[in-house]
Design a protein around this motif. Structure first.
Motif, PDB file in Angstrom:
ATOM      1  N   ASP A   1       2.067   3.956  -8.292  1.00  0.00           N
ATOM      2  CA  ASP A   1       1.114   3.521  -9.314  1.00  0.00           C
ATOM      3  C   ASP A   1       0.570   2.141  -8.923  1.00  0.00           C
ATOM      4  N   TYR A   2      -0.568   2.150  -8.230  1.00  0.00           N
ATOM      5  CA  TYR A   2      -1.111   0.898  -7.718  1.00  0.00           C
ATOM      6  C   TYR A   2      -1.746   0.030  -8.792  1.00  0.00           C
ATOM      7  N   ASP A   3      -1.969   0.608  -9.981  1.00  0.00           N
ATOM      8  CA  ASP A   3      -2.575  -0.198 -11.038  1.00  0.00           C
ATOM      9  C   ASP A   3      -1.609  -1.233 -11.577  1.00  0.00           C
ATOM     10  N   THR A   4      -0.356  -0.839 -11.671  1.00  0.00           N
ATOM     11  CA  THR A   4       0.585  -1.735 -12.339  1.00  0.00           C
ATOM     12  C   THR A   4       1.588  -2.410 -11.395  1.00  0.00           C
ATOM     13  N   CYS A   5       1.859  -1.792 -10.242  1.00  0.00           N
ATOM     14  CA  CYS A   5       2.938  -2.314  -9.398  1.00  0.00           C
ATOM     15  C   CYS A   5       2.552  -3.637  -8.744  1.00  0.00           C
ATOM     16  N   THR A   6       3.439  -4.639  -8.846  1.00  0.00           N
ATOM     17  CA  THR A   6       3.165  -5.946  -8.226  1.00  0.00           C
ATOM     18  C   THR A   6       4.237  -6.338  -7.204  1.00  0.00           C
ATOM     19  N   THR A   7       5.066  -5.343  -6.810  1.00  0.00           N
ATOM     20  CA  THR A   7       6.132  -5.670  -5.857  1.00  0.00           C
ATOM     21  C   THR A   7       6.109  -4.691  -4.683  1.00  0.00           C
ATOM     22  N   LEU A   8       4.908  -4.385  -4.230  1.00  0.00           N
ATOM     23  CA  LEU A   8       4.773  -3.391  -3.166  1.00  0.00           C
ATOM     24  C   LEU A   8       5.548  -3.782  -1.909  1.00  0.00           C
ATOM     25  N   VAL A   9       5.448  -5.080  -1.557  1.00  0.00           N
ATOM     26  CA  VAL A   9       6.143  -5.547  -0.344  1.00  0.00           C
ATOM     27  C   VAL A   9       7.597  -5.861  -0.657  1.00  0.00           C
ATOM     28  N   ASP A  10       7.825  -6.598  -1.749  1.00  0.00           N
ATOM     29  CA  ASP A  10       9.187  -7.025  -2.077  1.00  0.00           C
ATOM     30  C   ASP A  10      10.131  -5.844  -2.251  1.00  0.00           C
ATOM     31  N   ASP A  11       9.638  -4.753  -2.822  1.00  0.00           N
ATOM     32  CA  ASP A  11      10.500  -3.588  -3.030  1.00  0.00           C
ATOM     33  C   ASP A  11      10.394  -2.592  -1.883  1.00  0.00           C
ATOM     34  N   ARG A  12       9.774  -3.013  -0.816  1.00  0.00           N
ATOM     35  CA  ARG A  12       9.643  -2.175   0.372  1.00  0.00           C
ATOM     36  C   ARG A  12       8.991  -0.833   0.086  1.00  0.00           C
ATOM     37  N   ILE A  13       8.037  -0.844  -0.864  1.00  0.00           N
ATOM     38  CA  ILE A  13       7.317   0.402  -1.130  1.00  0.00           C
ATOM     39  C   ILE A  13       6.346   0.659   0.018  1.00  0.00           C
ATOM     40  N   ILE A  14       5.700  -0.445   0.481  1.00  0.00           N
ATOM     41  CA  ILE A  14       4.945  -0.342   1.728  1.00  0.00           C
ATOM     42  C   ILE A  14       5.630  -1.209   2.773  1.00  0.00           C
ATOM     43  N   ASP A  15       5.743  -0.660   3.992  1.00  0.00           N
ATOM     44  CA  ASP A  15       6.416  -1.434   5.043  1.00  0.00           C
ATOM     45  C   ASP A  15       5.382  -1.920   6.062  1.00  0.00           C
ATOM     46  N   SER A  16       5.874  -2.484   7.166  1.00  0.00           N
ATOM     47  CA  SER A  16       4.956  -3.111   8.118  1.00  0.00           C
ATOM     48  C   SER A  16       4.008  -2.089   8.741  1.00  0.00           C
ATOM     49  N   PHE A  17       4.482  -0.870   8.944  1.00  0.00           N
ATOM     50  CA  PHE A  17       3.592   0.159   9.485  1.00  0.00           C
ATOM     51  C   PHE A  17       2.474   0.448   8.496  1.00  0.00           C
TER      52      PHE A  17
ATOM     53  N   ILE B   1      -0.192  -2.226   8.524  1.00  0.00           N
ATOM     54  CA  ILE B   1      -1.099  -2.075   9.658  1.00  0.00           C
ATOM     55  C   ILE B   1      -2.099  -0.956   9.398  1.00  0.00           C
ATOM     56  N   SER B   2      -1.620   0.142   8.876  1.00  0.00           N
ATOM     57  CA  SER B   2      -2.528   1.247   8.559  1.00  0.00           C
ATOM     58  C   SER B   2      -3.584   0.803   7.568  1.00  0.00           C
ATOM     59  N   ILE B   3      -3.145   0.097   6.536  1.00  0.00           N
ATOM     60  CA  ILE B   3      -4.084  -0.393   5.519  1.00  0.00           C
ATOM     61  C   ILE B   3      -5.140  -1.279   6.173  1.00  0.00           C
ATOM     62  N   ILE B   4      -4.685  -2.200   6.995  1.00  0.00           N
ATOM     63  CA  ILE B   4      -5.606  -3.144   7.626  1.00  0.00           C
ATOM     64  C   ILE B   4      -6.617  -2.422   8.510  1.00  0.00           C
ATOM     65  N   SER B   5      -6.154  -1.428   9.285  1.00  0.00           N
ATOM     66  CA  SER B   5      -7.127  -0.772  10.158  1.00  0.00           C
ATOM     67  C   SER B   5      -8.090   0.092   9.350  1.00  0.00           C
ATOM     68  N   GLU B   6      -7.631   0.697   8.264  1.00  0.00           N
ATOM     69  CA  GLU B   6      -8.541   1.463   7.403  1.00  0.00           C
ATOM     70  C   GLU B   6      -9.550   0.531   6.748  1.00  0.00           C
TER      71      GLU B   6
ATOM     72  N   PHE C   1       9.271 -11.350  15.247  1.00  0.00           N
ATOM     73  CA  PHE C   1       8.517 -10.386  16.041  1.00  0.00           C
ATOM     74  C   PHE C   1       7.417  -9.735  15.212  1.00  0.00           C
ATOM     75  N   THR C   2       7.695  -9.494  13.922  1.00  0.00           N
ATOM     76  CA  THR C   2       6.679  -8.888  13.070  1.00  0.00           C
ATOM     77  C   THR C   2       5.507  -9.845  12.867  1.00  0.00           C
ATOM     78  N   ASP C   3       5.805 -11.077  12.474  1.00  0.00           N
ATOM     79  CA  ASP C   3       4.744 -12.026  12.138  1.00  0.00           C
ATOM     80  C   ASP C   3       3.983 -12.525  13.353  1.00  0.00           C
ATOM     81  N   TYR C   4       4.652 -12.643  14.498  1.00  0.00           N
ATOM     82  CA  TYR C   4       3.989 -13.274  15.637  1.00  0.00           C
ATOM     83  C   TYR C   4       3.622 -12.329  16.768  1.00  0.00           C
ATOM     84  N   ILE C   5       4.085 -11.103  16.714  1.00  0.00           N
ATOM     85  CA  ILE C   5       3.679 -10.129  17.725  1.00  0.00           C
ATOM     86  C   ILE C   5       3.093  -8.879  17.082  1.00  0.00           C
ATOM     87  N   PHE C   6       3.850  -8.247  16.206  1.00  0.00           N
ATOM     88  CA  PHE C   6       3.394  -6.972  15.646  1.00  0.00           C
ATOM     89  C   PHE C   6       2.081  -7.099  14.895  1.00  0.00           C
ATOM     90  N   TYR C   7       2.026  -8.006  13.934  1.00  0.00           N
ATOM     91  CA  TYR C   7       0.804  -8.134  13.140  1.00  0.00           C
ATOM     92  C   TYR C   7      -0.378  -8.656  13.954  1.00  0.00           C
TER      93      TYR C   7
END
Lengths: 75, 525, 361
Positions: free
Chosen positions: A16-32, A35-40, B310-316
């Motif tokens: 629920d993207y309307d209400t959630c404010t802890t997407l990163v903190d709760d690891r709902i979205i990860d680093s991959f 990156i996907s979001i950024i390229s889109e 590595f995430t902040d300085y290479i991956f991203y």
């Protein structure tokens, strides 16, 4: 904002993207996901998000992400 | 100086006393001196390297600051006359200048790291590939170079990005670079975080000091009672690869998992504890890693500062660089959406894990270890939708027995991958792991073979009790948050626990004549 | 910080020290059975009587001379401060330590130790040093004796060295936690069994026959110490033939003695004179003397000491004679007990290698 919500929902349909404010903190979205979001966003909204803006504050909610995108558009 | 030496303990004891006696504005300079002494005692030859790294980072930071100040001043003075395009052009030009400064700093320092640590590795590979007879140069590897180089580079990159203000005082930056507790095995601190408390005056507070001291004792407990006790068995199991096959590999896996955990987290506890006792806050480097349910969670909980570096300085940066985005666009168009959108992500991840492996050591087994992690992450990423469907259908996720299964599965997987750390040779690792499936003899668990690994039954009892204690504390922490702050409020328990830890370390510690003095595994980094 | 918290801190500090002190007493080896040399250094402090003669040296002294014979036949009150492989600087410091309690008239030093120029063995160091009371002499002996892996702090706090014995504690560790039995008779280690002296191998040729500089330095220090305290230093070579005492070494010691005006006697040549019968007077084929040998050597050496120096006949001094009566009684009782074992078992069961291998019955 619509496009952004599309991008996010394609990634994780159950969130629920309307209400959630802890997407990163709760690891709902990860680093991959980030990156996907950024390229889109680059492909569809033609906005480049630089590496130094990849901080939890910007990605924790759809709203803060949209604010980031708008700010970058205006610079 | 090893953490587990009388000399080091005397060193920090004296430092604690002097630190709280001197005028508060002398505290951080005192720490700089102490770090210098620490490094000098380890090896005076190392000092030139860390000096160069610190000085170059300071110099480059100051240059960048000058550009920033110049720019700000110009824009202020010409606020009425400058156009938007001129402003953009000026910013772009200055950014380019700063980029060149950053590049110079990175090349110098990563260059030093590369040459001292990896020259012989490169020579070996050239010799193997071209059958040449180049001589190895056997350069000295300054203690902690992998850690302090990365830490200082994060500073200069952050300065370039504008996320930190460059430090004008070269001595303050020198302290950031060389602060002695973090030299041995990290954590890799960020300037923005550490500078908040590193230079501040610190008044003595019994509570703060006590918390730091408890953490130090807990670290020594794990290191001296558990890790140093197990190291003989682990060494024996992985050196004699003819005898210790099959089920022994299985034993080695879990022994090493426990031993490395106690050695590494113990050392970090000592590091963060010393900083804490001095009133300095460092970010956590571990967060109950063996409670992870999958590999991604594991790498958010294990060696956190390395993963985030590595995430902040290479991956991203790699992933969002224009070239990578172009590649992403190209592959989407030419390879289809499905493969296309994966190309750059996995390429970036591959590079990250290759370099992570390489950072751990100048040998192929470390690189392969890194790539193994990459493979598992990639597989787990690809299987995610499948798992999602599976869980929707059967509803296991969240059930405690399934969580336990996930935890055990992750521990097993990570311990398996970690064997590349042990056998020091890639083909041998594959071979030994293979024997685990082909030559597994259950008998060794019952016929007394486990008592021939350098551990007596008393040692096993000590280890079992220690495991129970560590596990209990971890479970408490997992469910109810930080143990220390709560325990401090019950002084009979708090100081009793300190007393008990101290006594246990002295009596049951694996140190002294009769025990091999062991290095921290990450020391020659 | 509240008063309560301060009190609790102090409480636990005291408790920690007390527990560690107790554990230290528990884990330190007691040396009461089998290998007993480790108990010797501490036994000296128990002696109440004065000693006009102090012997310092290695097993060629503490297993070769009977102080009881010296007393019974000459009234000489003596003590042997010796230990296994006691090195020359260790003898120096043990003597210096003894001088904090008394000043003898004569000190007798066996020169075999001069062949060792450097620290030798952690095990022997521990046996010689651990029993000493903390003093500048103890610090000195530790510094001089440490092998590369040893550390001063592990001598000051022996728990750091012996803590791993927690899993090897035996009944003796608990029985002798607070008190120990005497294992020597004024420093003499008694053995009554007999094993005749055998042929010793040819002594190896050395590349360098000079005694080490460090060893000779400490001999000089010992001579200085005695001179400063008006003590007669007598150098001897015990009548034992193995390890081999080279002529060149003998000459060097003679030269040293001459240069300092000291007496040096090589008793290997005096074996016949003292009536030593090496088919009966040794318990390990000539490496050490047994009781009969020690008494013969004591008788012979005692005559020399008695004639050369003005020593008190303590048989005439009631308080001291009373002490010696107890010492002699214990001595003769142990001799009787040991002889009884020879009759019963044919070998010594509760002393020596049998005791070491088999432990207490």
């Amino acid at each position: 904002m619509e496009e952004l919500m599309d991008i996010l929902t394609e990634l994780h349909p159950d969130v629920d993207y309307d209400t959630c404010t802890t997407l990163v903190d709760d690891r709902i979205i990860d680093s991959f996901d980030i990156i996907s979001i950024i390229s889109e966003v680059a492909a569809r909204l033609d906005v480049q998000i630089p590496a130094e803006e990849i901080i939890p504050e910007n990605f924790n909610s759809a709203k803060s992400l949209w604010e980031l995108i708008e700010r970058l558009e205006n610079e | 100086m090893l953490f587990t030496s009388y000399g080091f303990i005397a060193f920090i004891a004296i430092l604690f006393v002097v630190y709280y006696i001197v005028p508060k504005k002398w505290q951080w300079p005192l720490l700089l001196m102490a770090s210098g002494v620490f490094y000098w005692i380890a090896d005076p030859r190392y000092l030139i390297f860390i000096f160069v790294t610190s000085l170059s980072a300071w110099g480059c930071g100051v240059l960048m600051a000058r550009i920033n100040d110049g720019q700000a001043l110009y824009l202020k003075e010409h606020a009425d006359t400058v156009t938007k395009d001129e402003k953009k052009a000026l910013k772009a030009k200055n950014k380019k200048r700063k980029w060149h400064i950053l590049l110079a700093c990175l090349i110098l320092n990563i260059g030093i790291l590369a040459v001292t640590k990896y020259t012989d590795f490169v020579i070996d590979n050239i010799n193997n590939a071209f059958h040449s007879g180049l001589h190895k140069v056997d350069l000295i590897i300054p203690m902690g170079i992998s850690f302090y180089t990365f830490q200082t580079m994060s500073y200069i990159i952050d300065a370039y990005r504008g996320t930190v203000t460059p430090e004008r005082n070269p001595f303050k930056l020198a302290l950031f670079t060389s602060f002695f507790p973090q030299l041995v095995q990290g954590p890799i601190n960020r300037y923005g975080d550490l500078s908040k408390t590193l230079y501040e005056p610190h008044r003595f507070s019994e509570k703060v000091f006590s918390m730091g001291l408890m953490r130090i004792l807990w670290g020594y407990f794990k290191k001296v009672v558990v890790a140093d006790r197990m190291i003989t068995a682990v060494t024996m199991l992985v050196s004699d690869t003819d005898t210790y096959t099959g089920a022994y590999v299985f034993v080695a896996m879990f022994f090493y998992a426990f031993e490395l955990y106690c050695d590494f987290t113990g050392g970090i506890d000592i590091t963060i504890g010393i900083a804490q006792a001095l009133g300095i806050t460092m970010k956590e480097n571990f967060n109950l890693p063996y409670f992870s349910k999958d590999i991604k969670e594991y790498w958010n909980r294990w060696h956190i500062s390395m993963g985030s570096w590595f995430t902040d300085y290479i991956f991203y940066p790699l992933s969002v660089s224009p070239r990578m985005l172009k590649l992403s666009k190209w592959s989407r168009e030419h390879l289809g959406k499905v493969i296309g959108k994966r190309v750059t992500v996995y390429l970036a991840a591959f590079i990250v894990w290759f370099t992570t492996g390489l950072w751990h050591g100048a040998a192929w087994n470390f690189i392969v270890w890194g790539l193994m992690n990459f493979v598992v992450i990639m597989i787990s990423q690809e299987l995610a939708p499948l798992y999602s469907k599976f869980h929707k259908k059967f509803g296991f996720k969240g059930k405690s027995w399934y969580t336990v299964f996930e935890i055990i599965r992750t521990i097993f997987l990570m311990s398996l991958i970690r064997m590349f750390d042990c056998y020091r040779n890639v083909p041998m690792t594959f071979k030994m792991v293979g024997t685990m499936f082909t030559r597994f003899r259950l008998k060794i668990f019952t016929d007394g073979s486990l008592l021939k690994l350098g551990l007596t039954k008393y040692d096993y009892i000590v280890l079992a009790v220690a495991l129970i204690v560590i596990l209990s504390v971890s479970i408490f922490k997992y469910n109810r948050g930080e143990v220390r702050t709560k325990l401090y409020e019950k002084p009979w328990l708090w100081y009793g626990a300190m007393s008990a830890l101290f006594i246990v370390i002295i009596v049951f510690g694996a140190y002294g004549i009769g025990y091999d003095s062991t290095q921290f595994i990450y020391n020659q980094f | 910080m509240t008063k309560k918290r301060a009190f609790i801190i102090v409480f636990y500090l005291v408790l920690t020290v007390a527990v560690l002190w107790f554990v230290q007493r528990l884990v330190m080896p007691k040396y009461q059975y089998g290998i007993v040399e480790g108990a010797m250094a501490a036994e000296y402090y128990e002696a109440d009587e004065p000693h006009e003669v102090i012997f310092v040296g290695d097993c060629e002294v503490y297993e070769a001379i009977s102080p009881v014979t010296l007393y019974e036949e000459y009234g000489i009150s003596s003590y042997i401060r010796g230990s296994a492989q006691q090195l020359v600087w260790q003898s120096y410091y043990l003597l210096e330590d003894a001088l904090r309690y008394e000043t003898p008239k004569v000190v007798v030093f066996n020169v075999l130790a001069l062949k060792y120029d450097e620290p030798q063995s952690e095990t022997y160091n521990r046996m010689t040093i651990d029993g000493m009371r903390l003093s500048p002499s103890k610090i000195g002996i530790i510094e001089e004796s440490m092998t590369p892996d040893e550390k001063m702090i592990e001598y000051i706090f022996p728990i750091l060295r012996y803590h791993s014995r927690w899993s090897e504690l035996d009944q003796d560790d608990w029985d002798y936690l607070w008190d120990r039995d005497r294992v020597t008779h004024n420093g003499y280690y008694m053995r009554v069994d007999i094993k005749p002296e055998a042929e010793f191998p040819e002594p190896p040729l050395l590349t360098d026959y000079s005694l080490g500089d460090n060893a000779m330095y400490w001999l000089g220090r010992m001579a200085d110490l005695c001179a400063e305290n008006d003590i007669e230093l007598v150098l001897i070579k015990s009548p034992i033939k193995f390890p081999f005492w080279y002529d060149q070494w003998d000459q060097q010691v003679s030269a040293f003695a001459r240069s300092r005006g000291l007496t040096y006697i090589n008793f290997i040549d005096a074996r016949d004179d003292m009536g030593l019968d090496m088919t009966r007077d040794t318990y390990d084929a000539g490496l050490h003397l047994n009781l009969t040998g020690a008494e013969k050597f004591a008788r012979y050496l005692g005559a020399i000491l008695d004639e050369s120096y003005d020593l008190t006949d303590y048989r005439e001094v009631p308080e001291v004679a009373a002490e010696w009566e107890d010492i002699c009684e214990a001595y003769h009782a142990m001799a009787a007990a040991q002889y009884q074992e020879l009759i019963e078992y044919g070998y010594l069961r509760n002393w020596g290698s049998a005791a070491v291998e088999m432990g207490r019955p």
